[in-house]
Scaffold this motif. Structure first.
Motif, PDB file in Angstrom:
ATOM      1  N   SER A  33      61.155  63.100   5.262  1.00 40.78           N
ATOM      2  CA  SER A  33      61.360  62.949   6.709  1.00 40.78           C
ATOM      3  C   SER A  33      61.784  61.539   7.074  1.00 40.78           C
ATOM      4  O   SER A  33      62.690  61.341   7.884  1.00 40.78           O
ATOM      5  CB  SER A  33      60.083  63.303   7.473  1.00 40.78           C
ATOM      6  N   ARG A  34      61.131  60.549   6.495  1.00 42.38           N
ATOM      7  CA  ARG A  34      61.468  59.156   6.801  1.00 42.38           C
ATOM      8  C   ARG A  34      62.896  58.840   6.387  1.00 42.38           C
ATOM      9  O   ARG A  34      63.620  58.160   7.099  1.00 42.38           O
ATOM     10  CB  ARG A  34      60.470  58.224   6.096  1.00 42.38           C
ATOM     11  N   PHE A  35      63.311  59.351   5.242  1.00 45.97           N
ATOM     12  CA  PHE A  35      64.676  59.136   4.778  1.00 45.97           C
ATOM     13  C   PHE A  35      65.673  59.742   5.771  1.00 45.97           C
ATOM     14  O   PHE A  35      66.644  59.106   6.164  1.00 45.97           O
ATOM     15  CB  PHE A  35      64.888  59.750   3.393  1.00 45.97           C
ATOM     16  N   VAL A  36      65.426  60.979   6.190  1.00 45.08           N
ATOM     17  CA  VAL A  36      66.338  61.659   7.113  1.00 45.08           C
ATOM     18  C   VAL A  36      66.394  60.933   8.455  1.00 45.08           C
ATOM     19  O   VAL A  36      67.473  60.752   9.026  1.00 45.08           O
ATOM     20  CB  VAL A  36      65.932  63.145   7.290  1.00 45.08           C
ATOM     21  N   ILE A  37      65.257  60.493   8.957  1.00 45.94           N
ATOM     22  CA  ILE A  37      65.227  59.756  10.225  1.00 45.94           C
ATOM     23  C   ILE A  37      66.072  58.494  10.127  1.00 45.94           C
ATOM     24  O   ILE A  37      66.900  58.203  10.996  1.00 45.94           O
ATOM     25  CB  ILE A  37      63.769  59.415  10.620  1.00 45.94           C
TER      26      ILE A  37
ATOM     27  N   GLN B 159      62.957  59.825  -5.098  1.00 50.59           N
ATOM     28  CA  GLN B 159      61.969  59.896  -6.176  1.00 50.59           C
ATOM     29  C   GLN B 159      61.594  58.488  -6.627  1.00 50.59           C
ATOM     30  O   GLN B 159      62.460  57.624  -6.789  1.00 50.59           O
ATOM     31  CB  GLN B 159      62.546  60.691  -7.343  1.00 50.59           C
ATOM     32  N   ASN B 160      60.303  58.256  -6.785  1.00 46.67           N
ATOM     33  CA  ASN B 160      59.744  56.962  -7.200  1.00 46.67           C
ATOM     34  C   ASN B 160      59.970  55.842  -6.178  1.00 46.67           C
ATOM     35  O   ASN B 160      59.907  54.672  -6.516  1.00 46.67           O
ATOM     36  CB  ASN B 160      60.285  56.533  -8.569  1.00 46.67           C
ATOM     37  N   LYS B 161      60.285  56.200  -4.945  1.00 43.22           N
ATOM     38  CA  LYS B 161      60.379  55.226  -3.863  1.00 43.22           C
ATOM     39  C   LYS B 161      59.251  55.531  -2.877  1.00 43.22           C
ATOM     40  O   LYS B 161      58.806  56.656  -2.763  1.00 43.22           O
ATOM     41  CB  LYS B 161      61.740  55.305  -3.169  1.00 43.22           C
ATOM     42  N   ASP B 162      58.805  54.543  -2.159  1.00 40.44           N
ATOM     43  CA  ASP B 162      57.706  54.729  -1.210  1.00 40.44           C
ATOM     44  C   ASP B 162      58.253  55.201   0.132  1.00 40.44           C
ATOM     45  O   ASP B 162      58.166  54.493   1.139  1.00 40.44           O
ATOM     46  CB  ASP B 162      56.932  53.414  -1.057  1.00 40.44           C
ATOM     47  N   VAL B 163      58.853  56.403   0.145  1.00 41.74           N
ATOM     48  CA  VAL B 163      59.425  56.967   1.364  1.00 41.74           C
ATOM     49  C   VAL B 163      59.359  58.491   1.287  1.00 41.74           C
ATOM     50  O   VAL B 163      59.519  59.081   0.223  1.00 41.74           O
ATOM     51  CB  VAL B 163      60.891  56.481   1.576  1.00 41.74           C
TER      52      VAL B 163
ATOM     53  N   GLN C 194      68.819  50.513   4.821  1.00 42.48           N
ATOM     54  CA  GLN C 194      67.525  49.922   4.509  1.00 42.48           C
ATOM     55  C   GLN C 194      66.410  50.798   5.050  1.00 42.48           C
ATOM     56  O   GLN C 194      66.505  51.312   6.161  1.00 42.48           O
ATOM     57  CB  GLN C 194      67.405  48.530   5.124  1.00 42.48           C
ATOM     58  N   LEU C 195      65.336  50.960   4.266  1.00 47.21           N
ATOM     59  CA  LEU C 195      64.188  51.737   4.698  1.00 47.21           C
ATOM     60  C   LEU C 195      63.344  50.898   5.651  1.00 47.21           C
ATOM     61  O   LEU C 195      63.137  49.716   5.434  1.00 47.21           O
ATOM     62  CB  LEU C 195      63.368  52.166   3.487  1.00 47.21           C
ATOM     63  N   LYS C 196      62.857  51.525   6.740  1.00 44.16           N
ATOM     64  CA  LYS C 196      62.116  50.826   7.779  1.00 44.16           C
ATOM     65  C   LYS C 196      60.730  51.444   7.959  1.00 44.16           C
ATOM     66  O   LYS C 196      60.490  52.559   7.527  1.00 44.16           O
ATOM     67  CB  LYS C 196      62.875  50.923   9.109  1.00 44.16           C
ATOM     68  N   PRO C 197      59.809  50.749   8.643  1.00 42.43           N
ATOM     69  CA  PRO C 197      58.460  51.293   8.869  1.00 42.43           C
ATOM     70  C   PRO C 197      58.466  52.502   9.810  1.00 42.43           C
ATOM     71  O   PRO C 197      59.419  52.714  10.560  1.00 42.43           O
ATOM     72  CB  PRO C 197      57.702  50.126   9.492  1.00 42.43           C
ATOM     73  N   LYS C 198      57.392  53.253   9.772  1.00 47.96           N
ATOM     74  CA  LYS C 198      57.226  54.486  10.546  1.00 47.96           C
ATOM     75  C   LYS C 198      57.103  54.206  12.039  1.00 47.96           C
ATOM     76  O   LYS C 198      56.525  53.215  12.456  1.00 47.96           O
ATOM     77  CB  LYS C 198      55.977  55.192  10.036  1.00 47.96           C
ATOM     78  N   LYS C 199      57.644  55.113  12.880  1.00 52.22           N
ATOM     79  CA  LYS C 199      57.532  55.047  14.342  1.00 52.22           C
ATOM     80  C   LYS C 199      56.823  56.299  14.855  1.00 52.22           C
ATOM     81  O   LYS C 199      56.595  57.241  14.101  1.00 52.22           O
ATOM     82  CB  LYS C 199      58.929  54.992  14.973  1.00 52.22           C
TER      83      LYS C 199
END
Length: 60
Positions: A38-42, A31-35, A4-9
């Motif tokens: 870097s956020r994906f890799v984290i 692509q076409n996701k709000d991420v 699951q994608l989470k908010p930025k830290k």
């Protein structure tokens, strides 16, 4: 647990190298996701660490 994608830290810059085919796969997935890349890799690293800890606790 699903990924699951989470908010930025708060962050710190690190430079790492990725195989080009992995970069391409990640960029295609986000692509076409709000991420961001870097956020994906984290989040992928956090997910891996959480699962490693669970696996290690099951072995003990």
């Amino acid at each position: 647990m699903s990924f699951q994608l989470k908010p930025k830290k708060q962050t710190e810059n690190k430079t790492i190298r990725f195989p080009q085919d992995l970069v391409n796969e990640i960029e295609k997935y986000i692509q076409n996701k709000d991420v961001t890349f870097s956020r994906f890799v984290i989040q992928a690293c956090e997910y891996a660490l959480e699962n490693i800890e669970r696996d290690q606790s099951k072995q003990n």
